[in-house]
Design a protein around this motif. Sequence first.
Motif, short mmCIF file in Angstrom:
data_model
loop_
_atom_site.label_atom_id
_atom_site.label_comp_id
_atom_site.label_asym_id
_atom_site.label_seq_id
_atom_site.Cartn_x
_atom_site.Cartn_y
_atom_site.Cartn_z
N HIS A 137 53.05 37.22 38.05
CA HIS A 137 53.41 38.01 36.87
C HIS A 137 52.47 37.75 35.69
O HIS A 137 52.27 38.63 34.86
N ASN A 138 51.90 36.56 35.60
CA ASN A 138 51.03 36.24 34.47
C ASN A 138 49.56 36.58 34.70
O ASN A 138 48.77 36.51 33.77
N ASN A 139 49.18 36.98 35.90
CA ASN A 139 47.79 37.35 36.16
C ASN A 139 47.25 38.43 35.21
O ASN A 139 46.15 38.29 34.70
N PRO A 140 47.97 39.51 34.94
CA PRO A 140 47.45 40.54 34.03
C PRO A 140 47.19 40.00 32.62
O PRO A 140 46.26 40.46 31.95
N ILE A 141 47.98 39.03 32.19
CA ILE A 141 47.75 38.43 30.88
C ILE A 141 46.54 37.50 30.92
O ILE A 141 45.68 37.54 30.04
N MET A 172 55.11 30.65 42.26
CA MET A 172 54.23 31.72 42.67
C MET A 172 54.54 33.03 41.92
O MET A 172 53.65 33.75 41.56
N ILE A 173 55.82 33.30 41.71
CA ILE A 173 56.23 34.52 41.00
C ILE A 173 55.67 34.50 39.58
O ILE A 173 55.11 35.49 39.11
N LEU A 174 55.79 33.37 38.93
CA LEU A 174 55.29 33.23 37.57
C LEU A 174 53.77 33.43 37.52
O LEU A 174 53.24 34.10 36.64
#
Length: 71
Positions: A6-10, A1-3
């Motif tokens: 964190h990758n949503n903006p990319i 879930m953390i990954l």
Amino acid sequence: MILYIHNNPIQHNFVEKLADYYWSSYSAIISDQKTLIEREKVIDYFDDKQNFIDTHQQKIDAFSIDEWLKI
């Protein structure tokens, strides 16, 4: 879930690098500066800080994560 978080903006093309997204906790987690984030708890999910960084630098297939999370 953390990954995933964190990758949503990319994934949504807000930034090209995780560290460039101002509101992300990624930079606070990899830094040594004081933070309210439970840094060690998060890093422990990835075994160590270097693995946290390496995992975040890999290309992520957001569709697969969405399927796994059943979003």
